[in-house]
Design a protein around this motif. Structure first.
Motif, PDB file in Angstrom:
ATOM      1  N   PRO A  29       0.818  -1.207   0.000  1.00 34.90           N
ATOM      2  CA  PRO A  29       0.000   0.000   0.000  1.00 34.90           C
ATOM      3  C   PRO A  29       0.854   1.260   0.000  1.00 34.90           C
ATOM      4  CG  PRO A  29      -0.072  -1.085   2.149  1.00 34.90           C
ATOM      5  CD  PRO A  29       0.621  -2.016   1.212  1.00 34.90           C
ATOM      6  N   GLY A  30       0.292   2.347  -0.479  1.00 38.04           N
ATOM      7  CA  GLY A  30       1.002   3.620  -0.485  1.00 38.04           C
ATOM      8  C   GLY A  30       1.288   4.092   0.934  1.00 38.04           C
ATOM      9  N   LYS A  31       2.400   4.789   1.106  1.00 34.39           N
ATOM     10  CA  LYS A  31       2.755   5.318   2.426  1.00 34.39           C
ATOM     11  C   LYS A  31       3.476   6.636   2.225  1.00 34.39           C
ATOM     12  CE  LYS A  31       2.824   4.959   6.869  1.00 34.39           C
ATOM     13  NZ  LYS A  31       2.417   6.383   6.884  1.00 34.39           N
ATOM     14  N   GLY A  32       3.014   7.660   2.936  1.00 32.70           N
ATOM     15  CA  GLY A  32       3.665   8.960   2.822  1.00 32.70           C
ATOM     16  C   GLY A  32       2.834  10.040   3.474  1.00 32.70           C
ATOM     17  N   GLY A  33       3.490  11.132   3.825  1.00 32.74           N
ATOM     18  CA  GLY A  33       2.877  12.173   4.632  1.00 32.74           C
ATOM     19  C   GLY A  33       1.938  13.092   3.875  1.00 32.74           C
ATOM     20  N   VAL A  34       1.371  14.021   4.638  1.00 34.06           N
ATOM     21  CA  VAL A  34       0.521  15.095   4.111  1.00 34.06           C
ATOM     22  C   VAL A  34       1.091  16.403   4.634  1.00 34.06           C
ATOM     23  CG1 VAL A  34      -1.769  16.144   4.125  1.00 34.06           C
ATOM     24  CG2 VAL A  34      -1.554  13.650   4.082  1.00 34.06           C
ATOM     25  N   ARG A  35       1.395  17.339   3.720  1.00 38.30           N
ATOM     26  CA  ARG A  35       1.925  18.627   4.170  1.00 38.30           C
ATOM     27  C   ARG A  35       0.939  19.754   3.868  1.00 38.30           C
ATOM     28  NH1 ARG A  35       7.499  19.778   1.119  1.00 38.30           N
ATOM     29  NH2 ARG A  35       7.977  17.936   2.378  1.00 38.30           N
ATOM     30  N   TYR A  36       0.881  20.706   4.777  1.00 39.92           N
ATOM     31  CA  TYR A  36       0.097  21.920   4.587  1.00 39.92           C
ATOM     32  C   TYR A  36       1.087  23.070   4.396  1.00 39.92           C
ATOM     33  CZ  TYR A  36      -4.026  19.512   6.584  1.00 39.92           C
ATOM     34  OH  TYR A  36      -5.063  18.652   6.840  1.00 39.92           O
ATOM     35  N   HIS A  37       1.122  23.641   3.196  1.00 42.23           N
ATOM     36  CA  HIS A  37       2.106  24.694   2.919  1.00 42.23           C
ATOM     37  C   HIS A  37       1.603  25.544   1.751  1.00 42.23           C
ATOM     38  CE1 HIS A  37       5.993  26.595   1.966  1.00 42.23           C
ATOM     39  NE2 HIS A  37       6.359  26.253   3.188  1.00 42.23           N
ATOM     40  N   PRO A  38       1.828  26.856   1.785  1.00 41.04           N
ATOM     41  CA  PRO A  38       1.312  27.713   0.708  1.00 41.04           C
ATOM     42  C   PRO A  38       1.954  27.451  -0.641  1.00 41.04           C
ATOM     43  CG  PRO A  38       2.621  28.995   2.299  1.00 41.04           C
ATOM     44  CD  PRO A  38       2.405  27.649   2.894  1.00 41.04           C
ATOM     45  N   ASP A  39       3.102  26.758  -0.676  1.00 42.38           N
ATOM     46  CA  ASP A  39       3.787  26.505  -1.938  1.00 42.38           C
ATOM     47  C   ASP A  39       3.581  25.091  -2.479  1.00 42.38           C
ATOM     48  OD1 ASP A  39       4.830  29.092  -1.843  1.00 42.38           O
ATOM     49  OD2 ASP A  39       6.624  28.455  -0.743  1.00 42.38           O
ATOM     50  N   VAL A  40       2.683  24.323  -1.900  1.00 47.46           N
ATOM     51  CA  VAL A  40       2.443  22.951  -2.364  1.00 47.46           C
ATOM     52  C   VAL A  40       1.917  22.968  -3.798  1.00 47.46           C
ATOM     53  CG1 VAL A  40       0.901  20.957  -2.105  1.00 47.46           C
ATOM     54  CG2 VAL A  40       2.086  21.879  -0.114  1.00 47.46           C
ATOM     55  N   THR A  41       2.527  22.128  -4.647  1.00 46.82           N
ATOM     56  CA  THR A  41       2.058  21.962  -6.029  1.00 46.82           C
ATOM     57  C   THR A  41       1.949  20.476  -6.342  1.00 46.82           C
ATOM     58  OG1 THR A  41       4.289  21.875  -6.962  1.00 46.82           O
ATOM     59  CG2 THR A  41       3.264  24.071  -6.756  1.00 46.82           C
TER      60      THR A  41
END
Length: 423
Positions: free
Chosen positions: A75-87
């Motif tokens: 299964p997929g594994k990886g974080g979630v980021r909250y940032h104004p520059d996320v693309t």
């Protein structure tokens, strides 16, 4: 549209950096190279609209992403980021690096990543909860304990994971603790998770230093980024006798050639949310950080920080990548030519996802380990992974990054080959 890599990336973009790294490893993949194109295309990318009612009654829309790069090994594994520059392109690269990272330390996961383009500091706690719950509902059709397991990343934490877990659980009608990792302890989180990434940086750094004859006792360490990763790594290096001589975060850059007082520095961090106001140090401008005389440099902030120009100025013997993708390919070449050893992100900062794996396993069994057990298991995985990558590096006479990619890509593409193509 033939693939999600249809936009030609710039060489200095995160996705461009990742593609360059894949190109460099292809000559070492043997017959598996025929599958290499698999690594250049994300399996699935979801872009979602996140409308929420703000505290003042207005409705605002935010853009969110979840990318699953490769699921051949699990299964997929990886974080979630909250940032104004996320693309989307950035999230694609971060998901791809997670694919490599999980395979490099031999975890049974594929790579995924998520993000919302938002400055969370501008949101109230109520607005933060709303945006988290709506985002979770929107990506809910592709996440799950056996599908894709998010975790904290930049500007996200255990509270946000608790909201994600609760939202997913409400939507499926059953408590599903294993849908995310990095949760609060009393909601199925794992002991040792908060400092796991920093601990992994320390363990791989300790092993690499030993192999190049660098004594940690008295070694000078410079750290860029002083969040969970940078601060935890700094504390562990200081505990091993090293001197933290420079630290940079969003509040400024401080130096003390005699070594910063870690207890006082951590107190300043807790009190002010940054290190800029620490009194027992000199302030220098941010760009001068790269000129600091040190033995070990730990970039633990955001990607693309070490350019070729900065790489020419670095005065360390050892670079430990606490951040994801902090070194551009051109800078990699400069550091290699200068004889500066780089322990790449895909192994160096894999401590966090390793303990996330432990958390996921513990949630399935509802049987939890002590922090000492966690740390012993983590250290063994990190030491064993670095040993294999080091041996691969010496055998092919290639940098550690290329060796890490060679080890990881062989595992990923072997799984791809053995699973075959469906239909």
């Amino acid at each position: 549209m033939s693939s999600l890599s249809y936009v030609p990336p710039s060489a200095d973009s995160p996705w461009g950096t990742y593609l360059s790294q894949i190109d460099r490893v292809i000559p070492y993949l043997g017959p598996l190279a025929r599958w290499a194109e698999t690594l250049k295309r994300p399996k699935r990318a979801l872009i979602v609209d996140i409308p929420i009612e703000m505290d003042d009654g207005t409705v605002r829309h935010f853009e969110g992403f979840r990318v699953q790069h490769n699921l051949s090994r699990g299964p997929g594994k990886g974080g979630v980021r909250y940032h104004p520059d996320v693309t989307l392109e950035e999230v694609m690269a971060l998901a791809a690096w997670m694919t490599i990272k999980n395979a490099a330390v031999n975890l049974p996961f594929g790579g995924a990543k998520g993000g919302i383009r938002v400055d969370p500091k501008q949101l109230s706690m109520k607005e933060l909860e709303k945006i988290t719950r709506r985002y979770t509902s929107e990506i809910g059709l592709i996440i799950g304990p056996q599908q894709d397991i998010p975790a904290p990343d930049v500007n996200t934490n255990a509270q946000i994971m608790a909201w994600m877990m609760d939202t997913y659980s409400m939507n499926v009608g059953a408590t599903a603790t294993g849908v995310v990792t990095g949760k609060p302890i009393h909601l199925g989180g794992s002991l040792g998770r908060v400092k796991a990434t920093g601990r992994g940086v320390f363990v791989t750094g300790r092993e690499a230093a030993r192999r190049i004859g660098l004594n940690l006792d008295g070694a000078r360490v410079a750290v860029q980024g002083f969040g969970n990763v940078g601060s935890a790594a700094a504390e562990l290096f200081a505990g091993a006798g090293a001197k933290i001589v420079a630290v940079q975060d969003h509040t400024g850059t401080i130096v003390n050639a005699q070594g910063l007082d870690m207890a006082g520095l951590m107190e300043t961090l807790r009190r002010d949310g940054g290190i800029g106001g620490f009194a027992q140090a000199d302030r220098i401008d941010n760009e001068s950080f790269w000129d600091v005389d040190c033995d070990i440099l730990i970039p633990a902030a955001l990607e693309s920080q070490i350019t070729a120009e900065r790489a020419n100025r670095i005065r360390a013997r050892l670079v430990l990548e606490g951040a994801n993708g902090p070194t551009l390919p051109t800078a990699d070449d400069v550091l290699n030519e200068r004889g500066i050893l780089v322990v790449p992100d895909v192994i160096c900062n894999a401590g966090g996802v390793t303990v996330s794996y432990f958390e996921w396993v513990q949630d399935f069994s509802s049987f939890f380990w002590s922090e000492d057990e966690i740390n012993v298991r983590l250290d063994k995985i990190m030491v064993d992974a670095l040993k294999k990558i080091w041996e691969t590096s010496e055998r092919h006479r290639i940098p550690l990054r290329t060796a890490a990619f060679a080890v990881a890509c062989e595992r990923i593409l072997m799984a791809r080959q053995e699973r075959g193509l469906y239909p």
